[in-house]
Design a protein around this motif. Structure first.
Motif, PDB file in Angstrom:
ATOM      1  N   ALA A 158      72.644  60.245  68.787  1.00  0.00           N
ATOM      2  CA  ALA A 158      73.344  60.082  70.158  1.00  0.00           C
ATOM      3  C   ALA A 158      74.105  58.754  70.224  1.00  0.00           C
ATOM      4  N   ALA A 159      73.922  57.601  69.294  1.00  0.00           N
ATOM      5  CA  ALA A 159      74.386  56.564  69.400  1.00  0.00           C
ATOM      6  C   ALA A 159      76.044  56.633  68.785  1.00  0.00           C
ATOM      7  N   GLY A 160      76.185  57.495  67.686  1.00  0.00           N
ATOM      8  CA  GLY A 160      77.691  57.763  67.321  1.00  0.00           C
ATOM      9  C   GLY A 160      77.991  56.310  66.445  1.00  0.00           C
ATOM     10  N   ARG A 161      79.119  55.759  66.999  1.00  0.00           N
ATOM     11  CA  ARG A 161      79.489  54.588  66.353  1.00  0.00           C
ATOM     12  C   ARG A 161      78.824  53.202  66.623  1.00  0.00           C
ATOM     13  N   ARG A 162      77.999  53.623  67.840  1.00  0.00           N
ATOM     14  CA  ARG A 162      77.191  52.470  68.068  1.00  0.00           C
ATOM     15  C   ARG A 162      75.887  52.152  67.795  1.00  0.00           C
ATOM     16  N   VAL A 163      75.413  52.919  66.596  1.00  0.00           N
ATOM     17  CA  VAL A 163      74.224  52.659  65.955  1.00  0.00           C
ATOM     18  C   VAL A 163      73.406  51.241  66.163  1.00  0.00           C
ATOM     19  N   ASP A 164      74.578  50.227  65.637  1.00  0.00           N
ATOM     20  CA  ASP A 164      74.098  48.978  65.680  1.00  0.00           C
ATOM     21  C   ASP A 164      73.643  48.489  67.084  1.00  0.00           C
ATOM     22  N   GLU A 165      74.440  48.842  67.999  1.00  0.00           N
ATOM     23  CA  GLU A 165      74.243  48.234  69.309  1.00  0.00           C
ATOM     24  C   GLU A 165      72.855  49.003  69.769  1.00  0.00           C
ATOM     25  N   ALA A 166      72.388  50.159  69.455  1.00  0.00           N
ATOM     26  CA  ALA A 166      71.079  50.775  69.959  1.00  0.00           C
ATOM     27  C   ALA A 166      69.902  50.052  68.976  1.00  0.00           C
ATOM     28  N   LEU A 167      69.969  49.709  67.712  1.00  0.00           N
ATOM     29  CA  LEU A 167      69.033  48.921  67.125  1.00  0.00           C
ATOM     30  C   LEU A 167      68.867  47.725  67.771  1.00  0.00           C
ATOM     31  N   ALA A 168      69.926  46.992  68.067  1.00  0.00           N
ATOM     32  CA  ALA A 168      69.904  45.548  68.584  1.00  0.00           C
ATOM     33  C   ALA A 168      69.294  45.782  70.057  1.00  0.00           C
ATOM     34  N   PHE A 169      69.449  46.665  70.711  1.00  0.00           N
ATOM     35  CA  PHE A 169      68.722  46.905  72.081  1.00  0.00           C
ATOM     36  C   PHE A 169      67.163  46.990  71.617  1.00  0.00           C
ATOM     37  N   LEU A 170      66.720  47.732  70.671  1.00  0.00           N
ATOM     38  CA  LEU A 170      65.157  47.764  70.178  1.00  0.00           C
ATOM     39  C   LEU A 170      64.637  46.564  69.903  1.00  0.00           C
ATOM     40  N   ASP A 171      65.602  45.803  69.163  1.00  0.00           N
ATOM     41  CA  ASP A 171      65.124  44.501  68.609  1.00  0.00           C
ATOM     42  C   ASP A 171      64.890  43.319  69.891  1.00  0.00           C
ATOM     43  N   ALA A 172      65.819  43.639  70.870  1.00  0.00           N
ATOM     44  CA  ALA A 172      65.528  42.756  71.972  1.00  0.00           C
ATOM     45  C   ALA A 172      64.574  42.990  72.997  1.00  0.00           C
ATOM     46  N   LEU A 173      64.154  44.482  72.786  1.00  0.00           N
ATOM     47  CA  LEU A 173      63.329  45.040  73.891  1.00  0.00           C
ATOM     48  C   LEU A 173      61.939  44.332  73.708  1.00  0.00           C
ATOM     49  N   ASP A 174      61.461  43.840  75.113  1.00  0.00           N
ATOM     50  CA  ASP A 174      60.014  43.049  75.150  1.00  0.00           C
ATOM     51  C   ASP A 174      59.362  44.202  75.945  1.00  0.00           C
ATOM     52  N   THR A 175      58.462  44.904  75.227  1.00  0.00           N
ATOM     53  CA  THR A 175      57.620  45.945  76.088  1.00  0.00           C
ATOM     54  C   THR A 175      56.760  45.508  76.971  1.00  0.00           C
ATOM     55  N   GLU A 176      56.312  44.279  76.437  1.00  0.00           N
ATOM     56  CA  GLU A 176      55.095  43.435  77.192  1.00  0.00           C
ATOM     57  C   GLU A 176      55.624  43.046  78.590  1.00  0.00           C
ATOM     58  N   LEU A 177      57.031  42.476  78.509  1.00  0.00           N
ATOM     59  CA  LEU A 177      57.543  42.086  79.845  1.00  0.00           C
ATOM     60  C   LEU A 177      57.806  43.407  80.647  1.00  0.00           C
ATOM     61  N   GLU A 178      58.485  44.333  80.272  1.00  0.00           N
ATOM     62  CA  GLU A 178      58.798  45.639  80.859  1.00  0.00           C
ATOM     63  C   GLU A 178      57.615  46.196  81.575  1.00  0.00           C
ATOM     64  N   SER A 179      56.275  46.182  80.814  1.00  0.00           N
ATOM     65  CA  SER A 179      55.183  46.816  81.311  1.00  0.00           C
ATOM     66  C   SER A 179      54.739  45.975  82.582  1.00  0.00           C
ATOM     67  N   GLU A 180      54.964  44.687  82.350  1.00  0.00           N
ATOM     68  CA  GLU A 180      54.420  43.786  83.702  1.00  0.00           C
ATOM     69  C   GLU A 180      55.248  43.917  84.807  1.00  0.00           C
TER      70      GLU A 180
END
Length: 367
Positions: free
Chosen positions: A48-70
């Motif tokens: 799905a990411a096409g040429r933006r694989v790095d962008e998607a991986l960066a999104f996951l690296d920055a994702l704070d699931t604890e904060l999102e849960s709260e």
């Protein structure tokens, strides 16, 4: 209620992040994300990411699931992942079951869905007067009988079925192509609010997400999987409603359809379903017989569409109204005064048993 593991939340938020890319990927041909939503995380990003694989991986690296849960828990949203005991077990039949369901409304509805038969009602956005009448009557009859009604909160048949369910005192369950807090279409904001208040609105996309073209057929698989029966009231061919019916058939669920006029374009899809073996439905009683067995259906509430009036006067007037054109003739046939008969006819219309047609005749309403 919040009950989601970090891994499932991470996947759900990744799909929301990739949603615009998925839209672009499917925009030139295939509208359905068939298979895509079931891919493993790495494969999903690659596809799905096409040429933006790095962008998607960066999104996951920055994702704070604890904060999102709260944040989600603090905002009062219902959040259940596939590992939660509150996750609807029927959805596990899907090869690409949502990792997380985001909801707005009553958590008790999830328990009902797990334990009781549910009916999904779908159809065209451009419903005929006949289709509108039937969808409302079916929604109201099922609601009054205690059967939860699933629909997509779309214009036409979907929204009408949910209005009927609400008016019948039933439990509506909306499955939407946006976040559960996003009313789409906008003219259904009031209906969306009523469904959230009396039932629940669910989505695999997190709150605040706008709908995408691909997310409409994607949500159809959820609607089909939740229900024991998918009932198509009116549908052109091809149509999104037939996609829902196709998902239901693939899952081994009952597919049913309301017969329509052979000259009507919005009945072509339903009539074709019937030719292919769908269960014909002419009213609420047919649906209840299919769900519970003949003679085993739950009794409808007094005055609800789907049964006969309990009052002997109303029953007599109902039967006479189908044979005579005027209040006076109905009064003579039942041996009642004109005033009593007029009041009874008004009550029968208000409670959904009778419909007054343009030529002045009464017809028994669909039920």
């Amino acid at each position: 209620m919040y009950d989601s593991c970090d891994a499932c939340l991470r996947r759900a938020l990744l799909i929301a992040h990739l949603a615009p890319r998925i839209a672009g990927l499917l925009g030139t041909g295939e509208r359905r994300a068939t298979g895509l939503l079931g891919l493993a995380e790495h494969d999903l990003i690659a596809a799905a990411a096409g040429r933006r694989v790095d962008e998607a991986l960066a999104f996951l690296d920055a994702l704070d699931t604890e904060l999102e849960s709260e944040t989600l828990a603090g905002a009062g949203f219902v959040v259940v992942c596939a590992h939660s005991p509150d996750y609807p077990p029927q959805l596990r039949d899907l090869a690409d079951a949502p990792a997380v369901l985001f909801g707005k409304g009553s958590t008790e509805v999830l328990s009902m869905v797990a334990e009781e038969p549910v009916v999904t009602i779908v159809g065209t956005r451009r419903a005929s007067p006949y289709g509108t009448e039937v969808a409302y009557a079916l929604g109201r009859g099922l609601g009054a009988s205690g059967v939860p009604v699933v629909s997509g909160l779309a214009l036409g048949i979907d929204g009408t079925a949910h209005r009927g369910c609400l008016d019948g005192g039933g439990v509506p369950l909306g499955v939407v192509a946006s976040g559960p807090d996003v009313a789409y279409p906008r003219r259904h904001r009031s209906l969306h609010a009523r469904v959230c208040e009396r039932g629940i609105v669910l989505s695999e996309l997190p709150p605040g997400t706008q709908p995408y073209r691909w997310s409409f057929p994607a949500r159809n698989r959820i609607m089909a999987a939740l229900a024991r029966m998918t009932l198509v009231v009116e549908a052109a061919d091809p149509s999104g409603s037939l996609i829902t019916a196709e998902f239901a058939k693939d899952l081994g669920r009952c597919v049913a359809a309301v017969p329509g006029r052979i000259t009507s374009s919005v009945a072509r899809g339903t009539n074709n379903l019937l030719k292919d073996g769908a269960t014909p439905i002419s009213g609420t009683e047919d649906v209840l017989d299919e769900l519970f067995g003949v003679g085993m259906r739950p009794a409808p509430e007094p005055g609800a569409v789907g049964g006969a009036p309990g009052d002997p006067l109303l029953q007599a007037v109902l039967e006479a109204a189908e044979r005579y054109d005027s209040v006076e003739a109905v009064a003579r046939a039942t041996g009642r005064s004109v005033a009593e008969t007029r009041a009874a006819l008004g009550r029968l219309e208000a409670e959904g048993y009778l419909v007054r047609r343009d030529l002045g005749r009464w017809e028994r309403a669909a039920h």
